[in-house]
Design a protein around this motif. Structure first.
Motif, short mmCIF file in Angstrom:
data_model
loop_
_atom_site.label_atom_id
_atom_site.label_comp_id
_atom_site.label_asym_id
_atom_site.label_seq_id
_atom_site.Cartn_x
_atom_site.Cartn_y
_atom_site.Cartn_z
N ARG A 187 1.08 -0.88 -0.04
CA ARG A 187 -0.05 -0.09 -0.13
C ARG A 187 0.48 1.14 0.25
N GLY A 188 1.87 1.16 -0.13
CA GLY A 188 2.49 2.34 0.01
C GLY A 188 3.57 2.89 0.91
N MET A 189 3.76 2.37 1.63
CA MET A 189 3.49 3.23 3.11
C MET A 189 4.81 2.51 4.55
N LEU A 190 5.63 1.42 3.20
CA LEU A 190 6.80 1.70 4.26
C LEU A 190 7.88 2.24 3.76
N PRO A 191 7.83 3.08 3.43
CA PRO A 191 9.30 4.02 3.79
C PRO A 191 8.51 5.06 5.06
N ALA A 192 7.63 5.17 5.35
CA ALA A 192 7.01 5.75 6.34
C ALA A 192 7.69 4.62 7.99
N ILE A 193 6.72 4.05 6.91
CA ILE A 193 7.74 2.58 8.37
C ILE A 193 8.99 2.10 8.24
N ALA A 194 9.70 2.63 7.81
CA ALA A 194 11.30 2.30 7.91
C ALA A 194 11.70 3.36 8.67
N GLU A 195 11.14 4.74 7.97
CA GLU A 195 11.38 5.82 8.65
C GLU A 195 11.20 5.75 10.31
N VAL A 196 10.30 5.15 10.92
CA VAL A 196 10.14 5.00 12.55
C VAL A 196 10.60 3.51 12.68
N GLN A 197 11.49 2.91 12.21
CA GLN A 197 11.83 1.88 13.03
C GLN A 197 13.11 2.76 12.76
N GLN A 198 13.86 3.02 11.78
CA GLN A 198 14.88 4.13 12.24
C GLN A 198 14.98 4.44 13.48
N ARG A 199 14.10 5.73 13.74
CA ARG A 199 14.07 6.17 15.54
C ARG A 199 13.96 4.96 16.26
N ALA A 200 13.13 3.99 16.74
CA ALA A 200 12.84 2.47 17.63
C ALA A 200 14.14 2.46 17.94
N LEU A 201 15.31 1.72 16.86
CA LEU A 201 16.61 1.40 16.39
C LEU A 201 17.84 2.29 16.94
#
Length: 542
Positions: free
Chosen positions: A73-87
């Motif tokens: 659904r085209g949401m992966l870039p936003a999800i990856a950005e969230v993951q970067q903050r969690a890391l």
């Protein structure tokens, strides 16, 4: 009690209804479902008693099928950005721990695969990444550490953009369902005028204590709770006495990390006396001291906290007439293994396109029978998976012995690979007709010769018929399906790949053929798969 909906056609175009679908519950599952319904052309009203994202600490990761759903659904870039903050939060936690890297030194990286089974950590260095089940997720395989609150925020923004009518601060108080539709009664939380919403369908995504499930009378068999668990983010003194990660003691289990102040405790002496009471600093402190046995920890503040049990139940059917269930409303279990959010997102993407197709008249109502048939077995597996972890975590001698045996298994490549495949969800498939090994499985995220990926072709939520060898007969079979099926002819990747495949809107492969397959037979099977999932060719509803 039934309501009078006259001779409603069920297509959502008549003046007798306010909307096509009412979704009760605005957590990630309800929001994902609402988005999928809108992509399918259905009008949606979502009712949620909260006015903002739930701040309570919940799931902190997603599995591969969930990441694939967001990717499509085209949401992966936003999800990856969230993951970067969690890391980054993880790195800060490890840096500030006693024995962490020295000031100015390189940051400690998170473990390669931060998953566990019953508190037994799985070592990513032992994972056989050549296993073919790991080969097809593409970029979706690179995300996993994503907090639930961020997912809810992103989905709420997406739902608003797609035109979902979001009613926050409003709760469902009752409904009357009949053969032709549902009349839903709502009221503002805190008082105000009631509202009645006339819809064709109602979906309960309103959590484990679902009002929709209870009022509709769904059977909800299962097993009673036997543990008391807490999860919280706190400020505390004495934290240096807590070991990081999962720790098993004579009196229970506790976890410290992977972000500052996050603790989890499990006590095996029965369920809480009052599940609904606010979780206090005193309660968390008492539990921490009890399960550690010796740590002199003082909890000085609670940022977010929740109490949980191992209550494990599942609705016998996910549909009763015009009322359906998804997420925790359909199944509850302990949180171990992080399966709950993922299971619910899987429900939403499976149900969304099917219900939207029925609403639009592009599919018979019987298509909805496949929702329970496909999702119920996976829900039942999750209940078994979480029950097994409770058995493994108990502090009695038999369970300790069992944990030793399982620990030996996870210390092998074969064992780690088995458990990672289960936790990651790459094993999941539906029992669909068709002999090709891809049928029923998540479609591989093929990279096409022009640089696009299969997931890039599914942002609009339509089914995809992908012809990778330029066979005009493939497109001819799909002639007449209009916007129900998107037909794309493109050069495929080098090496072994199917010659063509039909992918449902939820990403499940409904049909596939290899280049050396029986072409005539394959085209007949394609025609059958198109009819099975998308109705007859011609105008929707014809």
């Amino acid at each position: 009690m039934e309501s009078d909906f006259g001779t409603d056609t069920g297509t959502g175009t008549d003046a007798g209804t306010d909307t096509d679908v009412v979704v009760a519950g605005g957590g990630p599952v309800g929001l994902m479902l609402a988005c999928e319904l809108r992509l399918g052309g259905a009008r949606v009203v979502l009712v949620e008693r909260r006015t903002d994202v739930d701040p309570t600490i919940k799931a902190g990761s997603i599995n591969t099928p969930t990441a694939e759903a967001f990717h499509r659904r085209g949401m992966l870039p936003a999800i990856a950005e969230v993951q970067q903050r969690a890391l980054e939060q993880f790195r800060n936690f490890m840096r500030d721990r006693p024995g962490g890297p020295p000031a100015g030194g390189p940051p400690r990286t998170p473990p390669k695969f931060a998953a566990h089974f019953g508190g037994i950590m799985l070592d990513g260095a032992l994972l056989d990444e050549s296993d073919p089940d790991f080969a097809h997720a593409g970029p979706a395989s690179e995300v996993g550490l994503v907090p639930q609150q961020d997912i809810e925020r992103l989905l709420a923004e997406r739902a608003a953009r797609l035109g979902v009518e979001l009613l926050h601060g409003v709760e469902l108080t009752g409904f009357d369902a009949g053969d032709e539709g549902v009349e839903v009664r709502t009221a503002p939380v805190g008082g105000g005028p009631d509202r009645r919403i006339r819809a064709h369908w109602l979906v309960g995504c309103d959590g484990g204590r679902s009002t929709v499930r209870k009022l509709a009378g769904f059977a909800f068999p299962g097993t009673d709770p036997s543990i008391t668990g807490h999860q919280a983010v706190v400020t505390m003194t004495g934290a240096e006495a807590l070991k990081t990660g999962w720790n098993h003691t004579d009196t229970g289990t506790y976890v410290h990390g992977p972000v500052p102040g996050r603790v989890l405790t499990v006590e095996f002496d029965g369920p809480p006396a009052d599940r609904e009471a606010p979780v206090t600093a005193e309660e968390l402190q008492k539990s921490l001291r009890h399960v550690t046995g010796s740590a002199d920890v003082t909890v000085t503040g609670v940022h977010t906290a929740t109490r949980f049990t191992d209550n494990a139940r599942q609705a016998s059917d996910y549909r009763s007439g015009r009322v359906l269930l998804a997420g925790d409303a359909a199944h509850v279990h302990s949180p171990f293994g992080g399966q709950g959010l993922n299971l619910g997102i899987g429900d939403a993407v499976n149900l969304g396109w099917k219900l939207a197709a029925v609403v639009r008249g592009g599919a018979p109502e019987g298509l909805l029978d496949s929702y329970t048939a496909e999702r119920h077995p996976i829900g039942a597996w999750v209940l078994r998976w979480t029950r097994a972890q409770i058995a493994l975590m108990r502090p009695d001698p038999a369970s300790r012995a069992l944990r030793g045996v399982v620990g030996d298994l996870t210390a092998t490549t074969t064992g780690t690979t088995y458990f990672v495949k289960k936790v990651s969800g790459v094993w999941q498939r539906y029992d669909l007709p068709g002999a090709h090994p891809l049928v029923g499985r998540s479609a591989p995220d093929l990279e096409l010769a022009d640089g696009r990926r299969l997931a890039d072709l599914m942002h609009d939520g339509r089914a995809l018929l992908l012809d990778l060898v330029g066979d005009a007969g493939v497109a001819a079979v799909a002639d007449g399906y209009g916007d129900r099926v998107r037909v794309v002819t493109a050069a495929g990747p080098a090496g072994a790949a199917p010659a063509a495949l039909l992918v449902r809107p939820d990403g499940c492969t409904a049909w596939a053929v290899d280049a050396d397959g029986d072409r005539e037979r394959a085209l007949r099977e394609l025609a059958g798969a198109l009819t099975r999932w998308f109705g007859s060719p011609g105008p929707a509803g014809a």
